[in-house]
Scaffold this active site. Structure first.
Site, PDB file in Angstrom:
ATOM      1  N   ARG A 106     -14.763  65.161  -0.243  1.00  0.00           N
ATOM      2  CA  ARG A 106     -14.843  65.187   1.228  1.00  0.00           C
ATOM      3  C   ARG A 106     -14.497  66.591   1.703  1.00  0.00           C
ATOM      4  O   ARG A 106     -13.464  67.148   1.314  1.00  0.00           O
ATOM      5  CB  ARG A 106     -13.878  64.206   1.876  1.00  0.00           C
ATOM      6  CG  ARG A 106     -13.676  64.553   3.357  1.00  0.00           C
ATOM      7  CD  ARG A 106     -12.922  63.545   4.142  1.00  0.00           C
ATOM      8  NE  ARG A 106     -13.716  62.343   4.309  1.00  0.00           N
ATOM      9  CZ  ARG A 106     -13.478  61.443   5.274  1.00  0.00           C
ATOM     10  NH1 ARG A 106     -12.491  61.621   6.128  1.00  0.00           N
ATOM     11  NH2 ARG A 106     -14.220  60.375   5.374  1.00  0.00           N
ATOM     12  N   HIS A 133     -22.578  61.512   5.933  1.00  0.00           N
ATOM     13  CA  HIS A 133     -21.507  60.587   5.537  1.00  0.00           C
ATOM     14  C   HIS A 133     -22.163  59.343   4.919  1.00  0.00           C
ATOM     15  O   HIS A 133     -22.108  58.245   5.467  1.00  0.00           O
ATOM     16  CB  HIS A 133     -20.666  60.227   6.761  1.00  0.00           C
ATOM     17  CG  HIS A 133     -19.337  59.601   6.435  1.00  0.00           C
ATOM     18  ND1 HIS A 133     -18.865  59.471   5.145  1.00  0.00           N
ATOM     19  CD2 HIS A 133     -18.370  59.078   7.242  1.00  0.00           C
ATOM     20  CE1 HIS A 133     -17.682  58.888   5.173  1.00  0.00           C
ATOM     21  NE2 HIS A 133     -17.360  58.642   6.426  1.00  0.00           N
ATOM     22  N   GLN A 136     -20.387  55.830   4.270  1.00  0.00           N
ATOM     23  CA  GLN A 136     -20.154  55.060   5.500  1.00  0.00           C
ATOM     24  C   GLN A 136     -21.398  54.239   5.845  1.00  0.00           C
ATOM     25  O   GLN A 136     -21.302  53.065   6.246  1.00  0.00           O
ATOM     26  CB  GLN A 136     -19.806  56.007   6.659  1.00  0.00           C
ATOM     27  CG  GLN A 136     -19.634  55.306   7.989  1.00  0.00           C
ATOM     28  CD  GLN A 136     -18.379  54.437   8.053  1.00  0.00           C
ATOM     29  OE1 GLN A 136     -17.302  54.889   7.685  1.00  0.00           O
ATOM     30  NE2 GLN A 136     -18.508  53.209   8.522  1.00  0.00           N
ATOM     31  N   ASP A 229     -19.459  57.235  17.673  1.00  0.00           N
ATOM     32  CA  ASP A 229     -18.535  57.987  16.810  1.00  0.00           C
ATOM     33  C   ASP A 229     -17.737  58.923  17.717  1.00  0.00           C
ATOM     34  O   ASP A 229     -18.082  59.094  18.900  1.00  0.00           O
ATOM     35  CB  ASP A 229     -19.365  58.790  15.783  1.00  0.00           C
ATOM     36  CG  ASP A 229     -18.514  59.513  14.740  1.00  0.00           C
ATOM     37  OD1 ASP A 229     -17.302  59.222  14.641  1.00  0.00           O
ATOM     38  OD2 ASP A 229     -19.066  60.370  14.021  1.00  0.00           O
ATOM     39  N   CYS A 270     -17.616  54.054  12.983  1.00  0.00           N
ATOM     40  CA  CYS A 270     -17.131  54.345  11.623  1.00  0.00           C
ATOM     41  C   CYS A 270     -15.608  54.434  11.568  1.00  0.00           C
ATOM     42  O   CYS A 270     -15.023  54.263  10.502  1.00  0.00           O
ATOM     43  CB  CYS A 270     -17.761  55.629  11.101  1.00  0.00           C
ATOM     44  SG  CYS A 270     -17.495  57.043  12.185  1.00  0.00           S
ATOM     45  N   ARG A 298     -16.334  49.417   3.473  1.00  0.00           N
ATOM     46  CA  ARG A 298     -16.317  50.723   2.790  1.00  0.00           C
ATOM     47  C   ARG A 298     -15.918  50.524   1.326  1.00  0.00           C
ATOM     48  O   ARG A 298     -16.486  51.120   0.425  1.00  0.00           O
ATOM     49  CB  ARG A 298     -15.291  51.674   3.441  1.00  0.00           C
ATOM     50  CG  ARG A 298     -15.537  52.053   4.879  1.00  0.00           C
ATOM     51  CD  ARG A 298     -16.811  52.827   5.050  1.00  0.00           C
ATOM     52  NE  ARG A 298     -16.897  53.969   4.152  1.00  0.00           N
ATOM     53  CZ  ARG A 298     -16.250  55.139   4.300  1.00  0.00           C
ATOM     54  NH1 ARG A 298     -15.508  55.340   5.349  1.00  0.00           N
ATOM     55  NH2 ARG A 298     -16.387  56.122   3.427  1.00  0.00           N
TER      56      ARG A 298
HETATM   57  N1   CP Z   1     -14.834  56.293   8.478  1.00  0.00           N
HETATM   58  C1   CP Z   1     -14.154  57.159   7.705  1.00  0.00           C
HETATM   59  O1   CP Z   1     -14.717  57.898   6.890  1.00  0.00           O
HETATM   60  O2   CP Z   1     -12.817  57.157   7.891  1.00  0.00           O
HETATM   61  P1   CP Z   1     -11.770  58.151   7.231  1.00  0.00           P
HETATM   62  O3   CP Z   1     -11.988  59.503   7.862  1.00  0.00           O
HETATM   63  O4   CP Z   1     -10.428  57.567   7.538  1.00  0.00           O
HETATM   64  O5   CP Z   1     -12.035  58.227   5.752  1.00  0.00           O
HETATM   65  N1  NVA Z   2     -18.023  62.382  12.724  1.00  0.00           N
HETATM   66  C1  NVA Z   2     -16.696  62.076  12.259  1.00  0.00           C
HETATM   67  C2  NVA Z   2     -16.727  60.971  11.285  1.00  0.00           C
HETATM   68  C3  NVA Z   2     -15.376  60.528  10.761  1.00  0.00           C
HETATM   69  C4  NVA Z   2     -15.469  59.441   9.741  1.00  0.00           C
HETATM   70  C5  NVA Z   2     -16.055  63.318  11.656  1.00  0.00           C
HETATM   71  O1  NVA Z   2     -16.739  64.010  10.896  1.00  0.00           O
HETATM   72  O2  NVA Z   2     -14.904  63.591  11.961  1.00  0.00           O
END
Ligand code: CP
Ligand code: NVA
Length: 313
Positions: A106, A133, A136, A229, A270, A298
């Site tokens: 990540r 992502h 997700q 989101d 998400c 997830r």
């Molecule tokens: N939805 C999601 O990816 O959450 P986190 O940022 O907590 O992993």
């Molecule tokens: N768009 C958001 C998604 C978090 C799961 C971010 O990148 O922060």
């Protein structure tokens, strides 16, 4: 279906049939979990989990899914490892590939997860980048399938920042699975036209459509799901005020849910959410909300992905 050694970087690399297979497998592992069946399919295996950004769901999904199957997940924050400081992505990939059976990443750049996949020699999973992502979206597709029993022909409306990782990845998932996808956002946040044209090519194969618009009223009727989101993603904190200015008219609230004219329309996010900003408190906490199912899913979808790509399905 053989997905051995495959990486998940964008979701474009998986066919509709392969995604459908992963969703079936996810259903199976969810049922096993409900029945408390323990299988230990990752016994003796290791998973590297690299995090440049914070995470609750993604980290816990990978860590618990791998661990409860007997594997050993190792959390590697980039504050602690050499990646990004003393060592290149290529070299990190080659070292981790010698020690781990798979790698989750990540972080910021999509390029980083792609370089890891190129050099590691083991499956690499994108746990979120600025661009995509994909894990997700697997959970979201599972949640939609649980709700409606099918995916093809559904209509999903995404409201908010039309060019963030979720908007981009939902476009791929919907196009692959035959879901009509509508992005409703202010013009300043429309997705890149070239990207949308690329996704339209994918949508052609499944017979679904993709629409980008700033007009809420014309495009929301008949939606089966409204998705939103955060307005400022991780790394965009400096843009928060500007986003509030642009996106306040696009908050998902009960008026928006009513405009779908579909009583069965569900609300999706998400998470994490800023309640009162992109979604009103009553909608996210109300009967249409499926956000906790998405969060749980997830784990099941990530477990299914790892089982399939590590030859343990
Ligand atoms: N939805 C999601 O990816 O959450 P986190 O940022 O907590 O992993
Ligand atoms: N768009 C958001 C998604 C978090 C799961 C971010 O990148 O922060």
């Amino acid at each position: 279906m053989n997905l051995l050694n495959r990486s998940l970087l964008t979701l474009k690399e998986f066919s509709s049939d392969e995604i459908a297979y992963l969703l079936d497998l996810s259903e199976m592992v969810k049922a096993e979990k409900r029945k408390k069946i323990v299988k230990q399919r990752f016994l003796g295996m290791t998973l590297a989990m690299i995090f440049e950004k914070r995470s609750t769901r993604t980290r816990c999904a990978f860590e618990t899914a791998f661990g409860e199957e007997g594997g050993h997940p190792v959390f590697l924050s980039t504050d602690d490892i050499q990646l990004g400081a003393k060592e290149s992505i290529e070299d990190t990939a080659r070292v981790l590939g010698r020690m781990f059976d798979a790698i989750e990443f990540r972080g910021y750049k999509q390029e980083t997860v792609e370089i890891l996949a190129k050099y590691a020699g083991v499956p690499v999973y994108n746990g979120l980048t600025d661009m995509y992502h994909p894990t997700q979206v697997l959970a979201d597709l599972m949640t939609l399938k649980e709700e409606f029993g099918y995916l093809k022909g559904l209509k999903l409306v995404y409201m908010g920042d039309g060019r963030n990782n979720m908007a981009n990845s939902l476009a791929i998932g919907c196009a692959k699975m035959g879901i009509d996808y509508v992005i409703i956002s202010p013009e300043e946040l429309f997705p890149d036209e070239q990207y949308i044209n690329e996704i339209k090519e994918i949508a052609k194969k499944s017979g679904s459509s993709i629409t980008v618009t700033s007009k809420i009223e014309d495009n929301i009727v008949g939606a089966d799901a409204i998705y939103t989101d955060v307005w400022a993603s991780m790394g965009e904190e400096a843009k928060a005020l500007e986003r509030i200015r642009l996106l306040t008219p696009y908050q998902v609230n009960q008026d928006i849910m009513d405009m779908t004219k579909n009583k069965k329309c569900i609300f999706m996010h998400c998470l994490p959410a800023v309640k009162g900003q992109e979604v009103s408190f009553d909608v996210i906490e109300g009967p249409s909300s499926r956000v906790w199912d998405e969060a749980e899913n997830r784990k099941h979808t990530i477990k299914a992905l790892m089982l399939a790509t590590l030859g343990k399905a």
